[in-house]
Design a protein around this motif. Structure first.
Motif, PDB file in Angstrom:
ATOM      1  N   LEU A 109       0.610  -1.050   0.046  1.00 11.01           N
ATOM      2  CA  LEU A 109       0.225  -0.119   0.019  1.00 11.01           C
ATOM      3  C   LEU A 109       0.889   1.144  -0.228  1.00 11.01           C
ATOM      4  CD1 LEU A 109      -2.877  -0.937   2.647  1.00 11.01           C
ATOM      5  CD2 LEU A 109      -2.914  -0.887   0.106  1.00 11.01           C
ATOM      6  N   TRP A 110       1.987   1.189   0.494  1.00 12.98           N
ATOM      7  CA  TRP A 110       2.783   2.461   0.732  1.00 12.98           C
ATOM      8  C   TRP A 110       3.549   2.428  -0.652  1.00 12.98           C
ATOM      9  CZ3 TRP A 110       8.123   2.191   0.064  1.00 12.98           C
ATOM     10  CH2 TRP A 110       8.785   3.437   0.206  1.00 12.98           C
ATOM     11  N   MET A 111       3.827   1.469  -1.395  1.00 15.62           N
ATOM     12  CA  MET A 111       4.492   1.673  -2.734  1.00 15.62           C
ATOM     13  C   MET A 111       3.354   2.176  -3.752  1.00 15.62           C
ATOM     14  SD  MET A 111       6.865   1.334  -4.663  1.00 15.62           S
ATOM     15  CE  MET A 111       7.967   0.408  -3.789  1.00 15.62           C
ATOM     16  N   ARG A 112       2.142   1.990  -3.418  1.00 16.11           N
ATOM     17  CA  ARG A 112       0.878   2.376  -4.046  1.00 16.11           C
ATOM     18  C   ARG A 112       0.734   3.862  -4.242  1.00 16.11           C
ATOM     19  NH1 ARG A 112      -4.715  -0.632  -3.783  1.00 16.11           N
ATOM     20  NH2 ARG A 112      -3.185  -2.588  -4.491  1.00 16.11           N
ATOM     21  N   ASP A 113       1.123   4.257  -2.989  1.00 19.69           N
ATOM     22  CA  ASP A 113       0.944   5.659  -2.671  1.00 19.69           C
ATOM     23  C   ASP A 113       2.120   6.397  -3.359  1.00 19.69           C
ATOM     24  OD1 ASP A 113      -1.526   5.357  -1.530  1.00 19.69           O
ATOM     25  OD2 ASP A 113      -0.656   5.233   0.438  1.00 19.69           O
ATOM     26  N   VAL A 114       3.419   5.873  -3.187  1.00 21.91           N
ATOM     27  CA  VAL A 114       4.402   6.635  -3.697  1.00 21.91           C
ATOM     28  C   VAL A 114       4.713   6.617  -5.075  1.00 21.91           C
ATOM     29  CG1 VAL A 114       7.131   6.320  -3.789  1.00 21.91           C
ATOM     30  CG2 VAL A 114       5.775   6.145  -1.684  1.00 21.91           C
ATOM     31  N   VAL A 115       4.214   5.605  -5.920  1.00 16.18           N
ATOM     32  CA  VAL A 115       4.323   5.651  -7.273  1.00 16.18           C
ATOM     33  C   VAL A 115       2.930   5.916  -7.968  1.00 16.18           C
ATOM     34  CG1 VAL A 115       4.680   3.965  -9.197  1.00 16.18           C
ATOM     35  CG2 VAL A 115       5.995   3.581  -7.321  1.00 16.18           C
ATOM     36  N   GLU A 116       2.878   6.945  -8.367  1.00 17.86           N
ATOM     37  CA  GLU A 116       1.833   7.852  -9.125  1.00 17.86           C
ATOM     38  C   GLU A 116       1.822   7.516 -10.487  1.00 17.86           C
ATOM     39  OE1 GLU A 116       0.986  11.498  -7.740  1.00 17.86           O
ATOM     40  OE2 GLU A 116       0.839  11.102  -5.593  1.00 17.86           O
ATOM     41  N   THR A 117       1.183   6.340 -11.114  1.00 16.42           N
ATOM     42  CA  THR A 117       1.289   6.053 -12.380  1.00 16.42           C
ATOM     43  C   THR A 117      -0.205   5.568 -12.820  1.00 16.42           C
ATOM     44  OG1 THR A 117       2.489   4.773 -14.242  1.00 16.42           O
ATOM     45  CG2 THR A 117       2.245   3.928 -12.180  1.00 16.42           C
ATOM     46  N   ASP A 118      -0.187   5.653 -14.110  1.00 12.38           N
ATOM     47  CA  ASP A 118      -1.471   5.278 -14.796  1.00 12.38           C
ATOM     48  C   ASP A 118      -1.184   3.675 -15.459  1.00 12.38           C
ATOM     49  OD1 ASP A 118      -2.951   7.313 -14.204  1.00 12.38           O
ATOM     50  OD2 ASP A 118      -2.524   8.276 -16.145  1.00 12.38           O
ATOM     51  N   ASN A 119       0.258   3.033 -15.422  1.00 14.58           N
ATOM     52  CA  ASN A 119       0.541   2.092 -15.823  1.00 14.58           C
ATOM     53  C   ASN A 119       0.217   0.882 -14.713  1.00 14.58           C
ATOM     54  OD1 ASN A 119       1.691  -0.213 -16.845  1.00 14.58           O
ATOM     55  ND2 ASN A 119       3.149   0.713 -17.953  1.00 14.58           N
ATOM     56  N   TYR A 120      -0.831   0.203 -14.849  1.00 14.83           N
ATOM     57  CA  TYR A 120      -0.922  -0.767 -13.800  1.00 14.83           C
ATOM     58  C   TYR A 120      -0.234  -1.912 -13.611  1.00 14.83           C
ATOM     59  CZ  TYR A 120      -5.618   1.988 -13.497  1.00 14.83           C
ATOM     60  OH  TYR A 120      -6.377   2.822 -13.458  1.00 14.83           O
ATOM     61  N   THR A 121       0.417  -2.109 -14.808  1.00 19.57           N
ATOM     62  CA  THR A 121       1.219  -3.188 -14.943  1.00 19.57           C
ATOM     63  C   THR A 121       2.630  -2.973 -14.245  1.00 19.57           C
ATOM     64  OG1 THR A 121       0.397  -4.178 -16.867  1.00 19.57           O
ATOM     65  CG2 THR A 121       2.683  -4.784 -16.274  1.00 19.57           C
ATOM     66  N   LEU A 122       3.072  -1.714 -14.165  1.00 16.20           N
ATOM     67  CA  LEU A 122       4.209  -1.307 -13.373  1.00 16.20           C
ATOM     68  C   LEU A 122       3.845  -1.230 -12.095  1.00 16.20           C
ATOM     69  CD1 LEU A 122       7.164  -0.085 -13.536  1.00 16.20           C
ATOM     70  CD2 LEU A 122       6.061   2.030 -14.146  1.00 16.20           C
ATOM     71  N   GLU A 123       2.566  -0.697 -11.919  1.00 12.54           N
ATOM     72  CA  GLU A 123       2.453  -0.345 -10.209  1.00 12.54           C
ATOM     73  C   GLU A 123       2.422  -1.818  -9.601  1.00 12.54           C
ATOM     74  OE1 GLU A 123      -1.106   1.791  -7.592  1.00 12.54           O
ATOM     75  OE2 GLU A 123      -1.405   1.464  -9.787  1.00 12.54           O
ATOM     76  N   ALA A 124       1.774  -2.958 -10.314  1.00 14.77           N
ATOM     77  CA  ALA A 124       1.784  -4.043  -9.709  1.00 14.77           C
ATOM     78  C   ALA A 124       2.971  -4.784  -9.408  1.00 14.77           C
ATOM     79  CB  ALA A 124       0.858  -5.074 -10.317  1.00 14.77           C
ATOM     80  N   GLY A 125       3.556  -4.542 -10.535  1.00 18.59           N
ATOM     81  CA  GLY A 125       5.188  -5.372 -10.448  1.00 18.59           C
ATOM     82  C   GLY A 125       5.870  -4.619  -9.496  1.00 18.59           C
TER      83      GLY A 125
END
Length: 223
Positions: free
Chosen positions: A15-31
């Motif tokens: 959850l912390w990584m999701r807040d830090v990485v703000e991107t529309d690329n869901y694949t990158l975010e999930a990775g």
């Protein structure tokens, strides 16, 4: 317990990584979230293993400050660890005094764990295990593994005590061979020269009728 803590840490890091990485690329975010959670799991596992190495394991012989049964004092003694709990370990004290005339003691062979005397000792087997805080273990490593024959005597004594009170017998917590296999692993590790992780005088028959002796509950010795 460790699993719940690990799941909580991994979830918090993801959850912390999701807040830090703000991107529309869901694949990158999930990775990135998976990578962070995996790294957290690896570090957590290494920390737990390092912590476990410093704690005594059931089936090992240690030098510790073992408390007396008749007074609130402790003295250095060899002991066999029979269980681990939060903040302390349950141990059976080893003594060099001859106890052949007592049925609550058994001879324990000296297979190298006492290099000072080199003689056999006696182990209290029919008495309540003593509680030794982890800070009272005097060395960072065990003296060695409890001899296999002695460990089986401990296990057999516990089985007899439970058979004396069948009504209070607890349900099986798993395959009976698990603790035996764990102790065999401890023996093998000590034979290979390495170690890697997995105050009353109540006697066996001193419990109330129909109840199992309290000292037989929670042991890691297989029934």
């Amino acid at each position: 317990m460790h699993t719940m803590i690990l799941l909580g840490l991994c979830t918090a890091v993801a959850l912390w990584m999701r807040d830090v990485v703000e991107t529309d690329n869901y694949t990158l975010e999930a990775g990135l979230e998976s990578l962070a959670a995996g790294l957290t799991a690896v570090l957590f596992r290494r920390g737990v293993r390092t912590w476990e190495r410093k704690r005594p394991l059931p089936g090992e012989i240690w030098l510790a400050r073992v408390p007396f049964r008749d007074r609130d004092e402790a003295a250095p003694h060899y002991c066999v660890v029979v269980g681990r709990r939060f903040g302390h370990a349950d141990v059976l004290q080893i003594t060099s005094q001859n106890k052949d005339t007592r049925d609550d003691f058994v001879r324990i062979p000296n297979v190298g764990w006492d290099t000072v005397s080199g003689k056999d000792h006696w182990l209290e087997i029919g008495l309540t295990p003593r509680r030794v805080p982890y800070v009272d273990f005097l060395k960072s490593r065990p003296q060695g593994a409890c001899p296999r024959t002695t460990w089986r005597q401990i296990r057999d004594r516990r089985r007899k005590c439970r058979a004396a009170a069948p009504r209070a017998r607890e349900p099986d917590r798993g395959p009976p061979a698990r603790s035996e296999a764990r102790h065999l692993a401890v023996l093998a590790r000590h034979e290979n020269g390495s170690r890697v992780s997995p105050n009353s005088t109540a006697r066996c028959g001193g419990s109330q009728p129909g109840t199992a002796p309290a000292w037989t509950k929670g042991w890691t010795v297989s029934p």
